[in-house]
Design a protein around this motif. Structure first.
Motif, mmCIF file in Angstrom:
data_model
loop_
_atom_site.group_PDB
_atom_site.id
_atom_site.type_symbol
_atom_site.label_atom_id
_atom_site.label_comp_id
_atom_site.label_asym_id
_atom_site.label_seq_id
_atom_site.Cartn_x
_atom_site.Cartn_y
_atom_site.Cartn_z
ATOM 1 N N PRO A 1 1.073 44.456 31.679
ATOM 2 C CA PRO A 1 1.511 45.759 32.166
ATOM 3 C C PRO A 1 3.020 45.889 32.054
ATOM 4 O O PRO A 1 3.755 44.918 32.201
ATOM 5 N N VAL A 2 3.466 47.104 31.769
ATOM 6 C CA VAL A 2 4.898 47.351 31.669
ATOM 7 C C VAL A 2 5.201 48.648 32.409
ATOM 8 O O VAL A 2 4.475 49.630 32.282
ATOM 9 N N ALA A 3 6.254 48.618 33.213
ATOM 10 C CA ALA A 3 6.678 49.817 33.939
ATOM 11 C C ALA A 3 7.695 50.538 33.074
ATOM 12 O O ALA A 3 8.688 49.954 32.649
ATOM 13 N N LEU A 4 7.455 51.793 32.821
ATOM 14 C CA LEU A 4 8.342 52.589 31.978
ATOM 15 C C LEU A 4 8.990 53.706 32.778
ATOM 16 O O LEU A 4 8.509 54.082 33.848
ATOM 17 N N ALA A 5 10.080 54.237 32.236
ATOM 18 C CA ALA A 5 10.891 55.234 32.944
ATOM 19 C C ALA A 5 10.642 56.623 32.373
ATOM 20 O O ALA A 5 11.150 56.952 31.284
ATOM 21 N N PRO A 6 9.918 57.477 33.087
ATOM 22 C CA PRO A 6 9.629 58.822 32.575
ATOM 23 C C PRO A 6 10.892 59.622 32.272
ATOM 24 O O PRO A 6 10.947 60.357 31.286
ATOM 25 N N THR A 7 11.919 59.493 33.092
ATOM 26 C CA THR A 7 13.101 60.339 32.883
ATOM 27 C C THR A 7 13.880 59.951 31.639
ATOM 28 O O THR A 7 14.785 60.680 31.231
ATOM 29 N N SER A 8 13.543 58.811 31.012
ATOM 30 C CA SER A 8 14.254 58.431 29.786
ATOM 31 C C SER A 8 13.938 59.381 28.631
ATOM 32 O O SER A 8 14.566 59.303 27.574
ATOM 33 N N LEU A 9 12.977 60.292 28.837
ATOM 34 C CA LEU A 9 12.729 61.351 27.850
ATOM 35 C C LEU A 9 13.431 62.641 28.246
ATOM 36 O O LEU A 9 13.241 63.690 27.623
ATOM 37 N N GLY A 10 14.244 62.567 29.284
ATOM 38 C CA GLY A 10 14.942 63.755 29.764
ATOM 39 C C GLY A 10 15.885 64.366 28.745
ATOM 40 O O GLY A 10 16.251 65.542 28.838
ATOM 41 N N TRP A 11 16.254 63.597 27.742
ATOM 42 C CA TRP A 11 17.153 64.124 26.715
ATOM 43 C C TRP A 11 16.517 65.295 25.968
ATOM 44 O O TRP A 11 17.231 66.148 25.415
ATOM 45 N N THR A 12 15.180 65.342 25.946
ATOM 46 C CA THR A 12 14.506 66.427 25.220
ATOM 47 C C THR A 12 14.744 67.781 25.881
ATOM 48 O O THR A 12 14.567 68.820 25.235
ATOM 49 N N VAL A 13 15.121 67.798 27.154
ATOM 50 C CA VAL A 13 15.424 69.063 27.845
ATOM 51 C C VAL A 13 16.880 69.047 28.306
ATOM 52 O O VAL A 13 17.248 69.710 29.275
ATOM 53 N N ASN A 14 17.679 68.248 27.574
ATOM 54 C CA ASN A 14 19.109 68.138 27.911
ATOM 55 C C ASN A 14 19.334 67.710 29.351
ATOM 56 O O ASN A 14 20.293 68.158 29.988
ATOM 57 N N TRP A 15 18.483 66.879 29.846
ATOM 58 C CA TRP A 15 18.584 66.299 31.171
ATOM 59 C C TRP A 15 18.481 67.329 32.294
ATOM 60 O O TRP A 15 18.775 67.041 33.460
ATOM 61 N N ARG A 16 18.056 68.552 31.956
ATOM 62 C CA ARG A 16 17.864 69.562 32.998
ATOM 63 C C ARG A 16 16.539 69.309 33.706
ATOM 64 O O ARG A 16 15.649 68.636 33.168
ATOM 65 N N ASN A 17 16.404 69.886 34.862
ATOM 66 C CA ASN A 17 15.141 69.815 35.591
ATOM 67 C C ASN A 17 14.242 70.928 35.070
ATOM 68 O O ASN A 17 14.134 72.003 35.656
ATOM 69 N N SER A 18 13.590 70.662 33.957
ATOM 70 C CA SER A 18 12.899 71.723 33.239
ATOM 71 C C SER A 18 11.528 71.265 32.764
ATOM 72 O O SER A 18 11.306 70.067 32.530
#
Lengths: 279, 247
Positions: A124-141
């Motif tokens: 098992p590996v724990a991954l970071a969902p927010t590391s894809l935040g670049w796709t929305v320019n790190w906005r809460n979107s």
């Protein structure tokens, strides 16, 4: 902006509305996912180039047949073949919540990849969902599943250990090499599910799930993305099944009954990047 | 000199006799014929070949009778018996080679209609001795805990049988595997790749699956060693048989 787009009203839909109203606070009042763009429609050249292989390439005879639904589903539960069992056993999905961020599209993607890793027999590996935040320019979107799929293919998802905390949208606080670490966790190819909202769709979904494929899904009426991880046989249901989904609102496994249980987009992972180290 | 095997091989019309299981004494030869089948007087060993000579019949006659569907060769019991017909052109003899895998008494009988008359000939071949063991696959070159890895073609997973799909996805099976001390390394699509291609620790595994029909089950000693590839087992029982037994 409306949280959902009512299309067909079932007897269950009043309950759906109440659920969404109560859920509004956790969504932050913004749409989580947008419907699949036309240019990336099922079977289109652009979709195929993205690595989305139409499930209709599976021979009809190889699909689980409706008469076998009950038996196959029962076996998948008895022998713990559905992804939900592997996820629960790993202990890596406890308290899985996007915690008010409009990031269901990446929380679901991340859960799907983590679950798929388990189905591949990997540690098992724990991954970071927010590391894809670049796709929305790190906005809460909100986002598109197809765009997230593209990002998971080209850039991957960073391990949780590479970010300061699971809800962080500040890449400056991530590890310096978080992007390189993310390349270890990419999805190279997917099954793309045809949406027909009938028994045939259930056949495709069950065939995927019975083969150990968690499904990355979107529900337009809910503007929400989740991971489908199993099915229950329900002879009273219109399509004979209730859908079991892993949700990112801290409630874990939820049961989606009735016609609302069939997603408007569903994808199963075909191949992933291999980790450099044995783990 | 033994003979060429000719195309009329009567094996094509071998049928299991419905004769009573207890008495296989040959019946008397029909009137007016000189047809006979003669076998070895002493018992032959299991899986040892024996020659039966057919007399009173020419190659041409047997061809014509067979063509007209007037010829029948019967062996009882038929299980695990091989009979091969041939023509010894040097000695102008029709012969049958006979081989049985199990000890017992075997009736070999021939029926023929010639010149409008039914003719019969029969003999009993006695086969004695111990049954040799069936040939077995050579065992994996190791005992003890194993590493296990599957290479699959994802597009073909739905075409696997349900038991095979279960091998690949069952958490229960994986728990049993771990309990027995084995390690599941992974279930990978053949097209999976790392940042720099197939990672070093998996290269030999992917190489071992090269050219093999997929899915492919690869097994090696847990602490390293030869990787042996196998076709996908038919079911869990087959899988455990390859691993070394269910705990």
């Amino acid at each position: 902006m409306s949280l959902f787009t009512p299309t067909h009203w079932d007897v269950d839909d009043d309950l759906v509305m109440n659920h969404l109203i109560n859920d509004d606070r956790s969504h932050g009042g913004h749409a989580g996912v947008m419907p699949r763009p036309e240019r990336l429609s099922y079977g289109s050249d652009a979709a195929i180039e993205l690595g989305l292989r139409p499930m209709e390439g599976i021979g009809v005879d190889d699909l689980v047949q409706p008469d076998d639904f009950e038996e196959v589903i029962e076996e998948c539960h008895a022998k713990k073949r559905f992804p939900m069992y592997h996820m629960e056993d790993s202990g890596f999905f406890d308290n899985w919540t996007q915690d008010g961020l409009n990031y269901c599209w990446t929380w679901a993607m991340t859960a799907t990849l983590m679950a798929n890793r388990l189905m591949e027999g990997l540690p098992p590996v724990a991954l970071a969902p927010t590391s894809l935040g670049w796709t929305v320019n790190w906005r809460n979107s909100g986002g598109y599943l197809t765009e997230t799929i593209a990002a998971a293919k080209s850039h991957g998802i960073a391990p949780l250990s590479a970010v300061d905390h699971i809800h962080s949208r500040n890449p400056n606080k991530f590890d310096d090499d978080w992007e390189e670490q993310a390349l270890e966790n990419r999805v190279l190819e997917w099954w793309d599910g045809p949406v027909s909202k009938d028994i045939r769709q259930v056949q495709y979904m069950l065939t995927m799930l019975a083969n150990g494929k968690p499904l990355y899904v979107a529900y337009n009426w809910w503007s929400h993305a989740l991971t489908n991880v199993g099915l229950n046989y329900n002879p009273r249901a219109r399509h004979k099944v209730d859908v079991l989904a892993f949700n990112s609102h801290g409630d874990g496994l939820i049961t989606m009954e009735g016609s609302r249980g069939l997603p408007d987009e569903y994808y199963g992972i075909r191949s992933t990047s291999l980790p450099r180290n044995k783990g | 000199m033994r003979t060429q095997i000719i195309s009329f091989l009567a094996l094509a019309i071998l049928v299991a006799s419905t004769q009573g299981a207890e008495d296989i004494t040959p019946r008397a030869v029909g009137v007016g014929d000189t047809l006979s089948i003669t076998g070895p007087s002493d018992p032959v060993k299991v899986s040892e070949g024996a020659w039966l000579k057919i007399e009173g019949l020419t190659l041409e006659e047997i061809k014509q009778a067979k063509k007209a569907n007037l010829f029948d060769l019967t062996v009882f019991p038929l299980d695990d018996v091989r009979v091969h017909a041939s023509y010894d052109w040097l000695n102008d003899n029709l012969e049958l080679s006979f081989k049985a895998k199990k000890p017992g008494k075997y009736l070999v009988k021939m029926h023929l209609v010639r010149n409008g008359k039914l003719e019969r000939a029969a003999t009993v071949v006695k086969v004695g001795g111990d049954v040799p063991p069936d040939p077995i696959d050579p065992p994996d070159p190791t005992d003890g805990p194993r590493q296990v890895l599957f290479i699959v073609e994802s597009s073909e997973l739905p075409s696997l049988t349900r038991p095979q799909q279960g091998i690949l996805s069952s958490l229960t099976l994986r728990k049993e595997l771990a309990k027995a001390g084995h390690v599941l390394l992974g279930i990978h699509d053949k097209d999976s790749s790392g940042v720099d291609g197939v990672p070093d620790h998996l290269k030999k595994w992917f190489e071992a699956a090269g050219g093999k029909k997929l899915p492919c089950l690869l097994i090696a000693p847990k602490d390293g060693g030869t990787i042996v590839s196998h076709p996908m087992p038919a079911d869990e029982e087959g899988f455990w048989g390859l691993i070394g037994g269910k705990p």
